[in-house]
Scaffold this active site. Structure first.
Site, short mmCIF file in Angstrom:
data_model
loop_
_atom_site.label_atom_id
_atom_site.label_comp_id
_atom_site.label_asym_id
_atom_site.label_seq_id
_atom_site.Cartn_x
_atom_site.Cartn_y
_atom_site.Cartn_z
N LYS A 99 -7.55 6.31 9.44
CA LYS A 99 -8.74 5.75 8.78
C LYS A 99 -9.74 6.87 8.42
O LYS A 99 -10.49 6.75 7.46
CB LYS A 99 -9.42 4.73 9.69
CG LYS A 99 -8.69 3.39 9.73
CD LYS A 99 -8.99 2.55 8.49
CE LYS A 99 -8.43 1.16 8.58
NZ LYS A 99 -8.75 0.31 7.44
N THR B 264 -13.94 2.14 9.72
CA THR B 264 -14.07 1.51 11.04
C THR B 264 -14.86 2.34 12.05
O THR B 264 -14.80 3.58 12.02
CB THR B 264 -12.65 1.26 11.62
OG1 THR B 264 -12.76 0.94 13.00
CG2 THR B 264 -11.75 2.48 11.49
N MET C 43 0.82 -1.22 0.00
CA MET C 43 0.00 0.00 0.00
C MET C 43 0.85 1.27 0.00
O MET C 43 0.39 2.33 -0.40
CB MET C 43 -0.93 0.02 1.23
CG MET C 43 -1.95 -1.09 1.26
SD MET C 43 -2.99 -1.17 -0.21
CE MET C 43 -3.94 0.34 -0.03
N TYR D 22 -4.51 5.16 14.64
CA TYR D 22 -5.20 4.25 13.71
C TYR D 22 -6.48 4.92 13.19
O TYR D 22 -6.72 5.00 11.98
CB TYR D 22 -5.54 2.95 14.43
CG TYR D 22 -6.50 2.04 13.69
CD1 TYR D 22 -6.06 1.19 12.69
CD2 TYR D 22 -7.87 2.02 14.01
CE1 TYR D 22 -6.94 0.35 12.02
CE2 TYR D 22 -8.75 1.19 13.35
CZ TYR D 22 -8.29 0.36 12.35
OH TYR D 22 -9.18 -0.47 11.69
N GLU E 263 -14.01 2.79 14.90
CA GLU E 263 -13.05 3.52 15.74
C GLU E 263 -13.03 5.01 15.38
O GLU E 263 -12.60 5.84 16.18
CB GLU E 263 -11.64 2.94 15.56
CG GLU E 263 -11.48 1.53 16.11
CD GLU E 263 -11.24 1.48 17.62
OE1 GLU E 263 -10.71 2.44 18.17
OE2 GLU E 263 -11.61 0.45 18.21
N SER F 80 -3.81 -2.90 11.19
CA SER F 80 -5.19 -2.94 11.68
C SER F 80 -5.32 -2.97 13.21
O SER F 80 -6.43 -3.01 13.71
CB SER F 80 -5.89 -4.17 11.10
OG SER F 80 -5.30 -5.34 11.66
P1 NAP Z 1 -5.96 -8.14 9.47
O1 NAP Z 1 -6.35 -9.55 9.71
O2 NAP Z 1 -4.98 -7.49 10.38
O3 NAP Z 1 -5.39 -8.04 7.97
C1 NAP Z 1 -4.70 -6.92 7.50
C2 NAP Z 1 -4.19 -7.20 6.11
O4 NAP Z 1 -3.52 -6.03 5.60
C3 NAP Z 1 -3.18 -8.36 6.02
O5 NAP Z 1 -3.46 -9.11 4.86
C4 NAP Z 1 -1.84 -7.63 5.86
O6 NAP Z 1 -0.89 -8.37 5.16
C5 NAP Z 1 -2.29 -6.43 5.01
N1 NAP Z 1 -1.33 -5.33 5.03
C6 NAP Z 1 -0.84 -4.68 6.11
N2 NAP Z 1 0.03 -3.72 5.73
C7 NAP Z 1 0.09 -3.75 4.37
C8 NAP Z 1 0.80 -3.02 3.39
N3 NAP Z 1 1.64 -2.05 3.73
N4 NAP Z 1 0.59 -3.32 2.09
C9 NAP Z 1 -0.24 -4.33 1.73
N5 NAP Z 1 -0.93 -5.07 2.61
C10 NAP Z 1 -0.77 -4.78 3.92
O7 NAP Z 1 -7.25 -7.19 9.43
P2 NAP Z 1 -8.80 -7.59 9.29
O8 NAP Z 1 -9.36 -7.83 10.63
O9 NAP Z 1 -8.96 -8.58 8.21
O10 NAP Z 1 -9.42 -6.19 8.81
C11 NAP Z 1 -9.54 -5.86 7.43
C12 NAP Z 1 -9.70 -4.36 7.28
O11 NAP Z 1 -10.87 -3.93 7.96
C13 NAP Z 1 -8.55 -3.53 7.86
O12 NAP Z 1 -8.38 -2.40 7.04
C14 NAP Z 1 -9.07 -3.10 9.22
O13 NAP Z 1 -8.46 -1.92 9.65
C15 NAP Z 1 -10.55 -2.92 8.91
N6 NAP Z 1 -11.47 -3.11 10.02
C16 NAP Z 1 -11.44 -4.27 10.72
C17 NAP Z 1 -12.35 -4.46 11.75
C18 NAP Z 1 -12.39 -5.76 12.52
O14 NAP Z 1 -13.06 -5.79 13.55
N7 NAP Z 1 -11.76 -6.81 12.05
C19 NAP Z 1 -13.30 -3.46 12.05
C20 NAP Z 1 -13.31 -2.31 11.27
C21 NAP Z 1 -12.41 -2.15 10.25
P3 NAP Z 1 0.21 -9.32 5.90
O15 NAP Z 1 -0.44 -10.68 6.00
O16 NAP Z 1 1.36 -9.28 4.96
O17 NAP Z 1 0.49 -8.71 7.23
#
Ligand code: NAP
Length: 335
Positions: free
Chosen positions: A155, A126, A60, A151, A128, A85
């Site tokens: 966002k 999010t 990214m 964070y 947040e 995240s």
């Molecule tokens: P997650 O499991 O932490 O996954 C994050 C992903 O982003 C991983 O695939 C990671 O790749 C990738 N990533 C991190 N830095 C990067 C970079 N510089 N370039 C390319 N890829 C990168 O998060 P999640 O829970 O699936 O959440 C998905 C999205 O929803 C995130 O944006 C999070 O902030 C948002 N969100 C999540 C929640 C929740 O409750 N889960 C709620 C609201 C919003 P690696 O495997 O290489 O680390």
């Protein structure tokens, strides 16, 4: 013709559930992965979809890699799930968090504007961003934002740049404002999984105690498998709009802990929990509860998995995993 989707963050929790959902709908799925010494495909493997995705390298923070990925794939839909995240880590790495979660989104929007301007764009926003804002702890799409972590601030930039590209260039761009959502493949740094993994280890005699922060914090926790469907539905509408995706129910961390211990037959859980001030956030959020009525009305979306079922599903999965670790003779990690 087969529809195509480009998913960033494919190796994460939501990336894996979304890839599974899109493949079931017969999409061609491209996943952006960053270069690393060892690729973490466990989530995709866990859901049995790792071999059905075509992977592209990119980051990214590297605009040229995103331009190349969009040019190569010319997707119909782009789901931007990549992020640093973890809220807690954003105080330790505020600059990195901003580069990935804010500037990274601008980079991707530019790539889409250049090479796939008709693509429909989903941004993982999010709850947040609300901070402690909201009447009686209830947030709607119109609740003012008051982010309380690096964070959430990054966002919020992403949220507005997505709105701006929609308004400036007539691109189909939406923000899904998702409240917490969990699953058996949630990262172990997040409290839900920390609890379910910790309880499994205590049950199997590997650990004695769980270290937690504020047990009275309340969250609106849903199931990731349900939430990714809402993401897809947002991109199938006649007009782009931002939507809250939430269950509308809150539970305390204490309730999470109780349900998890009860699942493994431990009623007297308090001796197993240590309240550690180290886990308190510099700026706490007390209650987050989302009003999902717009998503219900426009997207015909409803969460299916309820809180207790979700926690029990996670505990059961962690018990199985820890038992397998023990049986294989691998030294159990975590906890
Ligand atoms: P997650 O499991 O932490 O996954 C994050 C992903 O982003 C991983 O695939 C990671 O790749 C990738 N990533 C991190 N830095 C990067 C970079 N510089 N370039 C390319 N890829 C990168 O998060 P999640 O829970 O699936 O959440 C998905 C999205 O929803 C995130 O944006 C999070 O902030 C948002 N969100 C999540 C929640 C929740 O409750 N889960 C709620 C609201 C919003 P690696 O495997 O290489 O680390």
């Amino acid at each position: 013709m087969r529809r195509t989707a480009l998913v960033t963050g494919i190796t994460g929790q939501d990336g894996a559930y979304l890839a599974k959902f899109l493949l079931e709908k017969d999409y061609k799925v491209y996943g952006l992965i960053r270069r690393s010494v060892r690729h973490a495909f466990e989530n995709l493997e866990y859901l049995g979809v790792d071999r059905e995705i075509e992977y592209l390298n990119g980051d990214m923070t590297d605009e040229s890699s995103l331009i190349k990925a969009v040019h190569q794939t010319r997707p119909d839909e782009v789901y931007n799930l990549a992020a640093q995240s973890f809220v807690g880590a954003s105080w330790e790495q505020p600059h990195l968090t901003t580069q990935v979660n804010a500037i990274g989104v601008l980079n991707l929007l530019e790539a889409v504007k250049l090479h796939a301007p008709r693509a429909r764009f989903y941004q993982a926003s999010t709850s947040e961003m609300f901070g402690n804002s909201g009447r009686e702890g209830l947030q709607t799409e119109d609740t003012p934002f008051h982010p309380r972590s690096p964070y959430a601030i990054a966002k919020l930039y992403a949220y507005w740049i997505v709105v701006n590209y929609r308004e400036s260039y007539a691109m189909y761009c939406v923000n899904g404002i998702l409240f917490n959502h969990e699953s058996p493949i949630r990262g172990k740094e997040f409290v839900s999984r920390k609890v379910t993994d910790g309880v499994a280890r205590i049950k199997l005699g590997l650990n004695e105690r769980l270290h937690l922060g504020n047990l009275d914090s309340q969250r609106d926790w849903g199931f990731a498998g349900d939430f990714v469907e809402a993401m897809w539905r947002m991109l199938q509408q006649p007009e782009p709009k931002n939507y809250i995706v939430a269950t509308g129910e809150t539970h305390t961390i204490r309730e999470l802990v109780e349900v998890a211990f009860r699942r493994v037959g431990i009623e007297d859980w308090e001796p197993h929990v240590f309240i550690d001030p180290a886990f308190k956030r510099p700026a706490e959020l007390y209650t987050l509860r989302g009003d999902n009525s717009l998503a219900q009305r426009d997207l015909n979306w409803q969460p299916r998995v309820r809180f207790k079922e979700l926690v029990e599903m996670m505990v059961d999965a962690d018990l199985k995993r820890v038992e397998a670790e023990i049986a294989s003779g691998r030294r159990p990690t975590g906890g």
